[in-house]
Design a protein around this motif. Structure first.
Motif, PDB file in Angstrom:
ATOM      1  N   ILE A  37       0.836  -1.157   0.000  1.00 23.02           N
ATOM      2  CA  ILE A  37       0.000   0.000   0.000  1.00 23.02           C
ATOM      3  C   ILE A  37       0.875   1.211   0.000  1.00 23.02           C
ATOM      4  O   ILE A  37       2.035   1.114   0.263  1.00 23.02           O
ATOM      5  CB  ILE A  37      -0.859  -0.063   1.267  1.00 23.02           C
ATOM      6  N   GLY A  38       0.354   2.328  -0.344  1.00 22.76           N
ATOM      7  CA  GLY A  38       1.244   3.425  -0.596  1.00 22.76           C
ATOM      8  C   GLY A  38       1.124   4.561   0.367  1.00 22.76           C
ATOM      9  O   GLY A  38       0.403   4.494   1.304  1.00 22.76           O
ATOM     10  N   CYS A  39       1.866   5.611   0.125  1.00 28.24           N
ATOM     11  CA  CYS A  39       1.876   6.687   1.071  1.00 28.24           C
ATOM     12  C   CYS A  39       1.105   7.859   0.538  1.00 28.24           C
ATOM     13  O   CYS A  39       0.754   7.937  -0.599  1.00 28.24           O
ATOM     14  CB  CYS A  39       3.282   7.092   1.445  1.00 28.24           C
ATOM     15  N   GLY A  40       0.826   8.808   1.388  1.00 27.40           N
ATOM     16  CA  GLY A  40      -0.037   9.829   0.949  1.00 27.40           C
ATOM     17  C   GLY A  40       0.419  11.212   1.237  1.00 27.40           C
ATOM     18  O   GLY A  40       1.310  11.431   1.980  1.00 27.40           O
ATOM     19  N   ASP A  41      -0.276  12.113   0.739  1.00 25.76           N
ATOM     20  CA  ASP A  41      -0.248  13.543   0.738  1.00 25.76           C
ATOM     21  C   ASP A  41      -0.313  13.946  -0.717  1.00 25.76           C
ATOM     22  O   ASP A  41       0.410  13.427  -1.522  1.00 25.76           O
ATOM     23  CB  ASP A  41       0.996  14.174   1.353  1.00 25.76           C
ATOM     24  N   ASP A  42      -1.188  14.848  -1.036  1.00 30.04           N
ATOM     25  CA  ASP A  42      -1.350  15.200  -2.435  1.00 30.04           C
ATOM     26  C   ASP A  42      -2.006  16.539  -2.583  1.00 30.04           C
ATOM     27  O   ASP A  42      -2.439  17.157  -1.638  1.00 30.04           O
ATOM     28  CB  ASP A  42      -2.199  14.115  -3.111  1.00 30.04           C
ATOM     29  N   ASP A  43      -2.064  16.975  -3.793  1.00 35.57           N
ATOM     30  CA  ASP A  43      -2.708  18.223  -4.135  1.00 35.57           C
ATOM     31  C   ASP A  43      -4.192  17.982  -4.324  1.00 35.57           C
ATOM     32  O   ASP A  43      -4.600  17.096  -5.035  1.00 35.57           O
ATOM     33  CB  ASP A  43      -2.091  18.734  -5.450  1.00 35.57           C
ATOM     34  N   SER A  44      -5.010  18.754  -3.638  1.00 35.91           N
ATOM     35  CA  SER A  44      -6.446  18.645  -3.836  1.00 35.91           C
ATOM     36  C   SER A  44      -6.875  19.631  -4.901  1.00 35.91           C
ATOM     37  O   SER A  44      -6.146  20.500  -5.311  1.00 35.91           O
ATOM     38  CB  SER A  44      -7.175  18.935  -2.528  1.00 35.91           C
ATOM     39  N   GLY A  45      -8.110  19.503  -5.316  1.00 40.56           N
ATOM     40  CA  GLY A  45      -8.604  20.426  -6.328  1.00 40.56           C
ATOM     41  C   GLY A  45      -8.537  19.846  -7.708  1.00 40.56           C
ATOM     42  O   GLY A  45      -8.750  18.669  -7.926  1.00 40.56           O
ATOM     43  N   SER A  46      -8.228  20.685  -8.688  1.00 40.90           N
ATOM     44  CA  SER A  46      -8.370  20.282 -10.079  1.00 40.90           C
ATOM     45  C   SER A  46      -7.155  19.599 -10.656  1.00 40.90           C
ATOM     46  O   SER A  46      -7.168  19.218 -11.811  1.00 40.90           O
ATOM     47  CB  SER A  46      -8.675  21.523 -10.916  1.00 40.90           C
ATOM     48  N   GLY A  47      -6.078  19.457  -9.901  1.00 39.30           N
ATOM     49  CA  GLY A  47      -4.885  18.843 -10.462  1.00 39.30           C
ATOM     50  C   GLY A  47      -4.217  17.944  -9.466  1.00 39.30           C
ATOM     51  O   GLY A  47      -4.422  18.055  -8.276  1.00 39.30           O
ATOM     52  N   ALA A 521      -1.592  28.763  -0.583  1.00 42.10           N
ATOM     53  CA  ALA A 521      -2.908  29.374  -0.748  1.00 42.10           C
ATOM     54  C   ALA A 521      -3.342  29.491  -2.205  1.00 42.10           C
ATOM     55  O   ALA A 521      -4.447  29.961  -2.480  1.00 42.10           O
ATOM     56  CB  ALA A 521      -2.908  30.760  -0.096  1.00 42.10           C
ATOM     57  N   GLU A 522      -2.500  29.046  -3.153  1.00 33.89           N
ATOM     58  CA  GLU A 522      -2.823  29.139  -4.572  1.00 33.89           C
ATOM     59  C   GLU A 522      -3.563  27.876  -5.017  1.00 33.89           C
ATOM     60  O   GLU A 522      -3.010  26.788  -5.019  1.00 33.89           O
ATOM     61  CB  GLU A 522      -1.537  29.321  -5.389  1.00 33.89           C
ATOM     62  N   PHE A 523      -4.818  28.041  -5.427  1.00 31.05           N
ATOM     63  CA  PHE A 523      -5.636  26.899  -5.807  1.00 31.05           C
ATOM     64  C   PHE A 523      -5.502  26.536  -7.285  1.00 31.05           C
ATOM     65  O   PHE A 523      -5.921  25.459  -7.690  1.00 31.05           O
ATOM     66  CB  PHE A 523      -7.109  27.157  -5.459  1.00 31.05           C
ATOM     67  N   ASP A 524      -4.945  27.414  -8.088  1.00 31.13           N
ATOM     68  CA  ASP A 524      -4.707  27.113  -9.491  1.00 31.13           C
ATOM     69  C   ASP A 524      -3.423  26.279  -9.584  1.00 31.13           C
ATOM     70  O   ASP A 524      -2.330  26.760  -9.269  1.00 31.13           O
ATOM     71  CB  ASP A 524      -4.557  28.408 -10.283  1.00 31.13           C
ATOM     72  N   VAL A 525      -3.545  25.031 -10.013  1.00 32.12           N
ATOM     73  CA  VAL A 525      -2.414  24.100  -9.978  1.00 32.12           C
ATOM     74  C   VAL A 525      -1.266  24.574 -10.856  1.00 32.12           C
ATOM     75  O   VAL A 525      -0.094  24.472 -10.471  1.00 32.12           O
ATOM     76  CB  VAL A 525      -2.868  22.687 -10.396  1.00 32.12           C
ATOM     77  N   GLU A 526      -1.563  25.096 -12.052  1.00 34.03           N
ATOM     78  CA  GLU A 526      -0.495  25.533 -12.941  1.00 34.03           C
ATOM     79  C   GLU A 526       0.272  26.716 -12.338  1.00 34.03           C
ATOM     80  O   GLU A 526       1.498  26.789 -12.432  1.00 34.03           O
ATOM     81  CB  GLU A 526      -1.065  25.901 -14.316  1.00 34.03           C
ATOM     82  N   LYS A 527      -0.452  27.612 -11.712  1.00 35.26           N
ATOM     83  CA  LYS A 527       0.220  28.730 -11.050  1.00 35.26           C
ATOM     84  C   LYS A 527       1.039  28.234  -9.867  1.00 35.26           C
ATOM     85  O   LYS A 527       2.138  28.741  -9.588  1.00 35.26           O
ATOM     86  CB  LYS A 527      -0.812  29.759 -10.586  1.00 35.26           C
ATOM     87  N   ARG A 528       0.512  27.247  -9.171  1.00 39.84           N
ATOM     88  CA  ARG A 528       1.236  26.718  -8.009  1.00 39.84           C
ATOM     89  C   ARG A 528       2.515  26.002  -8.436  1.00 39.84           C
ATOM     90  O   ARG A 528       3.527  26.024  -7.731  1.00 39.84           O
ATOM     91  CB  ARG A 528       0.329  25.786  -7.185  1.00 39.84           C
ATOM     92  N   LYS A 529       2.506  25.365  -9.597  1.00 39.81           N
ATOM     93  CA  LYS A 529       3.721  24.739 -10.109  1.00 39.81           C
ATOM     94  C   LYS A 529       4.831  25.776 -10.276  1.00 39.81           C
ATOM     95  O   LYS A 529       5.994  25.525  -9.935  1.00 39.81           O
ATOM     96  CB  LYS A 529       3.439  24.054 -11.455  1.00 39.81           C
TER      97      LYS A 529
END
Length: 581
Positions: A37-47, A521-529
């Motif tokens: 089984i794997g580990c976690g933590d990830d980006d929520s939202g659209s990406g 605090a940036e919810f836009d994934v591309e901007k957060r990248k």
């Protein structure tokens, strides 16, 4: 065929005097590449920060997620680990323990099969959000803990979830995941089936953070009876399997939870963690059901499926827990000799990254700064060409970088007659990314590349002693791989924020902490990248060098073809759905 290099030539010289354990891929402090089984933590939202695991079957050409078969109840799933020191995942992220803990406990949220996005686990649905900082969770009703004293099978309540999450954020260096929850203001049980979490500011990743394996739910009375959660007796959760026994030297046995709240599950009757050395041979002999494709097994092959095809075994590959691991040389900035910026800059220039990478990841290695394989390949890491042009990473200007590093050491007062002396620390087991083999070769590499201006010794420690030394900053340099989590934010918080649980370097930069808050605090994934890339550039500026990163690579594991319904992503919440078919 893998290119020959210094690290591999040196490893062959050692072959006659050391038997290498054919064990796990990379551990995080820990993360096992062998994963149920794997580990976690990830980006929520659209990406999603990470890409899915390949799951390609060498035997059938199908993916693990699409193997069609009727679930059957029964059977024992067997895997191996080199010994699990304890089971308190709030106080560590121990490689062998992750499999056990993920089977014994549930979490508020977990991850979906086909994307690293959160979904309900003990929560009945995803939370209501009356405003940008408030999350209200309705919980599953009638969920029972294991029938072990002192909890004795009672029904779980919202107060248990609140207690568990609050314990995980205990303000102590021992609780290494506390920084993940630093933006939480309050965690409250509204009633027995309702939980309210309030964050200090809007948070784009909090839901994915809560889905991580480390944020499991326990009963408060467990800690009224036991001093911690490190033993098998103290491991009492609501998960699909009950821990019957667990010991460092003998492994662990878990049995199906008879009152598990997910009807009809788990399908497997037992889980067994076995402590053995030559795991690959045992896997080929049919004595294990899953096994890491360790680095030494990969040498000479172009792909992991080629490894399985050569072994002539009906199995498929998948990405293990270490999918998000990265390797580096971590310097204690608070003590000599690495409290001198010139020395840290010199190490960053002299370190031979390419050979180090190919030794740890013969297939798929790639340079990276502070981010794991999944995060880099999802577009959060610096572009490959940009990394390749950085001082210390430049293949075409290797001699120039070494010369610049030696000039820095000379300015700091070091020479062949007065060498820079330091000690590298890691785990005492033979291992290519976290163990004694790796640090012995690293010591030889530094001495060789510096022409004797560096004089390096090594110290391999038992796991618990190593972890204590990390937490208390009782070291000069650590060379190891660590899990970077699923989300790139997690990696940067743990390693570089002022409150980071793995900030071994003792990097303190208020401006960086403020930049992290903006990124989170940036919810836009591309901007957060783009914000993450700027953060990586910031910590790699020569004026701020705290650690010398080598890079990352895939962490493959192999599963017998008879194991069905494996998630594409090895999320630590899904062992209850595996079955033999």
């Amino acid at each position: 065929m893998q290119t020959d290099n210094y690290w591999n030539r040196a490893a062959r010289r050692r072959a006659g005097r050391r038997t290498i354990l054919k064990g796990m891929g990379v551990a995080s402090t820990g993360a096992a590449a062998l994963a149920l089984i794997g580990c976690g933590d990830d980006d929520s939202g659209s990406g999603s920060t990470a890409t899915a695991a390949t799951g390609t079957s060498a035997a059938t050409g199908t993916t693990a997620a699409t193997q069609a078969a009727q679930p059957k109840v029964g059977g024992t799933l067997r895997w191996a680990w080199q010994g699990t020191p304890h089971l308190d995942m709030h106080q560590d992220s121990i490689s062998g323990a992750q499999n056990i803990v993920a089977a014994a406990y549930n979490r508020l949220l977990r991850f979906k099969d086909d994307a690293q996005l959160p979904e309900p686990d003990l929560a009945k649905t995803m939370p209501e959000q009356p405003d940008k900082t408030t999350y209200i969770f309705k919980l599953q009703e009638g969920v029972k803990f294991h029938d072990k004293a002192p909890v004795n099978g009672r029904v779980m309540k919202a107060s248990d979830v609140a207690f568990s999450l609050n314990r995980a954020r205990t303000d102590s260096p021992a609780f290494i995941h506390r920084g993940d929850l630093i933006n939480i203001d309050k965690i409250e049980a509204v009633d027995d089936n309702t939980l309210r979490i309030t964050t200090k500011t809007p948070d784009a990743i909090i839901l994915s953070t809560l889905a991580g394996y480390q944020f499991f739910v326990l009963a408060e009375e467990t800690l009224n009876t036991f001093p911690d959660l490190k033993t098998d007796k103290a491991t009492i959760g609501t998960g699909g399997f009950v821990v019957d026994s667990a010991a460092t030297d003998t492994g662990a046995i878990l049995s199906r939870h008879p009152n598990y709240w997910r009807e009809g599950k788990p399908y497997l009757e037992k889980l067994q963690q076995i402590v053995i050395g030559d795991q690959w041979s045992q896997f080929l002999a049919g004595n294990l059901d899953v096994c890491a494709i360790a680095a030494e097994i990969q040498v000479g092959f172009k792909s992991f499926d080629d490894v399985l095809a050569d072994a002539k075994i009906k199995a498929y590959t998948y990405e293990g827990l270490s999918y998000g691991s990265a390797q580096g040389h971590f310097m204690n900035n608070g003590a000599p000799p690495f409290n001198d910026l010139r020395v840290r800059q010199a190490v960053n220039l002299i370190l031979n990254r390419q050979d180090n990478l190919e030794y740890g990841w013969p297939i798929g290695a790639q340079p990276s700064i502070a981010l794991g394989y999944n995060q880099v390949n999802a577009g959060f890491g610096l572009p490959e060409k940009e990394v390749a042009a950085l001082p210390g990473y430049r293949k075409d200007k290797r001699k120039e970088d070494v010369a610049d590093g030696l000039a820095l050491l000379a300015a700091a007062g070091y020479s062949k007659d007065k060498p820079l002396e330091f000690e590298i620390m890691a785990w005492s087991v033979p291992h290519r990314t976290i163990g004694i083999d790796e640090i012995q070769l690293a010591a030889e590499m530094y001495q060789r590349e510096s022409g004797g201006v560096m004089k390096v010794s090594v110290k391999g420690l038992e796991w618990g002693t190593w972890k204590a030394a990390e937490a208390n900053h009782e070291f000069q340099m650590i060379s190891s791989a660590y899990s970077m989590g699923v989300d790139a934010h997690d990696a940067l918080v743990k390693m570089y924020s002022s409150t980071g649980g793995r900030n071994f370097a003792q990097f303190k930069d208020p401006a960086f902490d403020a930049k992290l808050e903006v990124e989170k605090a940036e919810f836009d994934v591309e901007k957060r990248k783009e914000l993450v890339k700027e953060l990586v550039r910031y910590i790699n500026d020569p004026s701020r060098i705290a650690n010398a990163w080598t890079g990352t690579g895939p962490a493959p594991a192999a599963s017998l073809a008879t194991i069905k319904n494996r998630p594409t992503i090895m999320d630590a919440g899904k062992v209850d759905q595996l079955f033999y078919g």
